[in-house]
Design an enzyme around this catalytic site. Sequence first.
Site, short mmCIF file in Angstrom:
data_model
loop_
_atom_site.label_atom_id
_atom_site.label_comp_id
_atom_site.label_asym_id
_atom_site.label_seq_id
_atom_site.Cartn_x
_atom_site.Cartn_y
_atom_site.Cartn_z
N CYS A 169 1.21 -1.29 0.23
CA CYS A 169 -0.40 -0.17 0.15
C CYS A 169 0.98 1.49 0.38
O CYS A 169 1.90 1.83 0.74
CB CYS A 169 -0.74 0.62 1.11
SG CYS A 169 -2.00 0.91 1.45
N CYS A 227 -1.35 6.56 6.76
CA CYS A 227 -2.52 5.80 7.30
C CYS A 227 -2.03 5.00 8.77
O CYS A 227 -0.90 4.35 8.53
CB CYS A 227 -2.79 4.93 6.17
SG CYS A 227 -4.61 4.05 6.60
N CYS A 281 -2.69 0.05 9.26
CA CYS A 281 -1.45 -0.91 9.29
C CYS A 281 -0.14 -0.84 10.20
O CYS A 281 0.54 0.40 9.69
CB CYS A 281 -1.59 -1.43 7.59
SG CYS A 281 -2.86 -2.55 7.06
N CYS A 321 -8.37 0.67 0.41
CA CYS A 321 -8.15 0.46 1.20
C CYS A 321 -7.68 -1.03 0.30
O CYS A 321 -9.08 -2.02 0.34
CB CYS A 321 -8.81 0.02 2.13
SG CYS A 321 -7.66 -0.90 3.80
N GLN A 372 -17.09 -11.47 14.08
CA GLN A 372 -15.63 -11.88 13.40
C GLN A 372 -14.62 -11.15 12.18
O GLN A 372 -15.79 -11.04 11.22
CB GLN A 372 -14.94 -13.46 13.34
CG GLN A 372 -15.09 -13.73 14.98
CD GLN A 372 -14.17 -12.55 16.08
OE1 GLN A 372 -13.00 -12.34 15.79
NE2 GLN A 372 -14.24 -13.33 17.16
N TYR A 426 -19.06 -13.23 27.34
CA TYR A 426 -19.21 -12.62 26.57
C TYR A 426 -19.46 -13.48 24.78
O TYR A 426 -18.15 -13.50 24.13
CB TYR A 426 -17.30 -12.44 26.05
CG TYR A 426 -16.76 -11.60 27.44
CD1 TYR A 426 -16.75 -10.09 27.89
CD2 TYR A 426 -16.47 -12.52 28.55
CE1 TYR A 426 -16.94 -9.77 29.99
CE2 TYR A 426 -15.86 -12.25 29.56
CZ TYR A 426 -15.89 -10.39 30.14
OH TYR A 426 -15.79 -10.16 31.07
N GLU A 441 -23.69 -11.99 27.41
CA GLU A 441 -23.45 -11.21 26.53
C GLU A 441 -24.52 -9.91 27.55
O GLU A 441 -25.36 -9.95 27.29
CB GLU A 441 -23.84 -11.58 25.49
CG GLU A 441 -23.60 -10.52 24.53
CD GLU A 441 -22.34 -9.77 23.89
OE1 GLU A 441 -21.66 -10.30 24.03
OE2 GLU A 441 -23.27 -8.18 23.94
N ASP A 500 -14.13 -14.86 25.60
CA ASP A 500 -13.98 -13.66 24.44
C ASP A 500 -13.96 -13.08 25.22
O ASP A 500 -14.91 -11.97 24.35
CB ASP A 500 -14.25 -14.88 23.54
CG ASP A 500 -13.83 -13.92 22.46
OD1 ASP A 500 -13.27 -13.17 21.84
OD2 ASP A 500 -14.68 -13.93 21.18
N CYS A 550 -7.94 -10.96 22.12
CA CYS A 550 -7.63 -10.44 21.06
C CYS A 550 -6.83 -8.68 21.53
O CYS A 550 -6.26 -8.46 20.76
CB CYS A 550 -8.77 -9.62 20.52
SG CYS A 550 -9.63 -8.96 21.62
C1 LIG Z 1 -14.66 -10.50 21.17
S1 LIG Z 1 -16.35 -10.09 21.08
C2 LIG Z 1 -16.89 -12.58 21.31
C3 LIG Z 1 -18.21 -12.09 20.71
C4 LIG Z 1 -18.42 -14.33 20.02
N1 LIG Z 1 -17.60 -14.57 20.64
C5 LIG Z 1 -17.51 -13.96 19.17
O1 LIG Z 1 -16.79 -14.18 18.76
O2 LIG Z 1 -18.67 -13.77 17.84
C6 LIG Z 1 -16.74 -9.86 23.29
C7 LIG Z 1 -18.43 -10.12 23.11
O3 LIG Z 1 -18.32 -9.60 24.60
C8 LIG Z 1 -19.17 -8.97 24.28
N2 LIG Z 1 -19.17 -7.46 25.75
C9 LIG Z 1 -18.42 -6.44 26.22
N3 LIG Z 1 -18.37 -6.27 27.78
C10 LIG Z 1 -19.61 -7.37 28.25
C11 LIG Z 1 -19.67 -7.48 29.54
N4 LIG Z 1 -19.26 -6.24 30.59
N5 LIG Z 1 -20.43 -8.25 30.01
C12 LIG Z 1 -20.63 -8.58 28.56
N6 LIG Z 1 -20.27 -9.04 27.12
C13 LIG Z 1 -19.93 -8.02 27.04
C14 LIG Z 1 -19.72 -7.01 23.37
O4 LIG Z 1 -20.67 -7.36 23.61
C15 LIG Z 1 -19.30 -8.76 21.93
O5 LIG Z 1 -20.07 -9.54 21.92
#
Ligand SMILES: C[S@@+](CC[C@H](N)C(=O)[O-])C[C@H]1O[C@@H](n2cnc3c(N)ncnc32)[C@H](O)[C@@H]1O
Length: 413
Positions: A79, A87, A90, A166, A232, A261, A285, A326, A353
């Site tokens: 790029c 930018c 990246c 991009c 994702q 999560y 969630e 997650d 992540c």
């Molecule tokens: C990295 S994503 C993972 C979602 C799922 N595992 C996926 O791969 O599709 C994190 C998720 O946590 C939720 N989240 C963030 N803070 C939170 C909290 N304090 N309690 C519950 N969920 C939460 C977000 O809305 C999001 O959907």
Amino acid sequence: MGRAPKEPIEVGDEVTVTLGAMVHGGHCLAHPRGHTAFVRHGLPGEGVVIRITEVRSKLVRADVVEVLEASPHRVVPPCSWAHAGGCGGCDFQHVSIAHQRELKGTIAHESLARHGDIDAGALTAQPLAHDDGLHWRTRMRFSVDGGGTAGMLGARSHGVLPVDRCLLASASIDALAIPDDEWRGAQSIEATEDSHGRASIWVDRVLVSGPRKARQQVHHRSWEIDGTAFWQVHPRAAEAIVDHVLAAGAPQPGERWLDLYSGAGLITAFLGEAVGVTGAITAVESHRTAVRDGRRALADLPQVSFVGADVEAWALPDGVDGVVLDPPRRGAGAAVMTAIAQAGPRVIVYVACDPVAFARDAATLGAHGYALDALAVLDAFPMTHHMECIARFVPGSQAAAGQVQRLEANRLP
Ligand SMILES: C[S@@+](CC[C@H](N)C(=O)[O-])C[C@H]1O[C@@H](n2cnc3c(N)ncnc32)[C@H](O)[C@@H]1O
């Protein structure tokens, strides 16, 4: 030997340095005039001229503006916007794709060692596809300048650059040619593509073209989710995460699991199938729409129940066999990690992540009798410093270096 005493340094100064290690965030460390500098656009071991872009009390930031001795891993960025003052999207366009993955492995290893006191052995990020690291983003955010031109933000800047194309955008988002149109009055444009290749455009979160609901397919299961809700971003990430989580946790018929999560229940669905109707999965969630979409998509699995709550405010039940979490980039934090350990599962699978937040959470698990025993680093965000780690923790003390297994569940296309 101590470091040289600090000499005055100012924004705009140019200094010749040898770059040190790459750290989380995609910066190399350097020590211009005795200061600690975070340097973009470099590689460890390179001799470079850097230009100082920011001076703070404890650190300075800088960009490489000239390479005097190049690393063998340096390539010409695909790029033309990936350069000092360019930018901010990246971090690794100047690095061969194979070495990007080595760097991510090293950063994951160093983060675990430094913040978690865990020696996970040598790591390399696994590719999700046989690829050149381009054309994978199925969600793109464009910023809009005062004249209505959509572009990308510069690094650590609110300035909008007129990036016409991009190279990370997926084919359907690229075909929208968003920078070619005028977007006067808008703040930001979001473009999304679902797993059937259907693209939508959202202006300041209002849908202006394409379907409102994204149809996402992972293995044999499908979801209809709100187009702006979390999913994702790499088209192969959802499947890779599911496969690694199942390989790590080996959920068994009749078991009780928590998916914390959970989003719209990506992992929940496959855990639910694995434990069957004699088992139970509770997905927690906080995003209301994700919970609604998840309930709908998993209606065929009576063993699954969704709880719309903040994980931090939810009382974990006793007697669970497994926990998947997650969390967002900040990690889950000590209170949640302690509650998970106190629930006493046979296995905890952590999808992370951010390697530093993950390492801190791993340290909390260690303090409560859980050890990291298997790990994968996935290159779910090529050309950027971001990565996804999937880790298994089991009761016991942390094994010696080299005893952490590699999780491998990737079927490359
Ligand atoms: C990295 S994503 C993972 C979602 C799922 N595992 C996926 O791969 O599709 C994190 C998720 O946590 C939720 N989240 C963030 N803070 C939170 C909290 N304090 N309690 C519950 N969920 C939460 C977000 O809305 C999001 O959907």
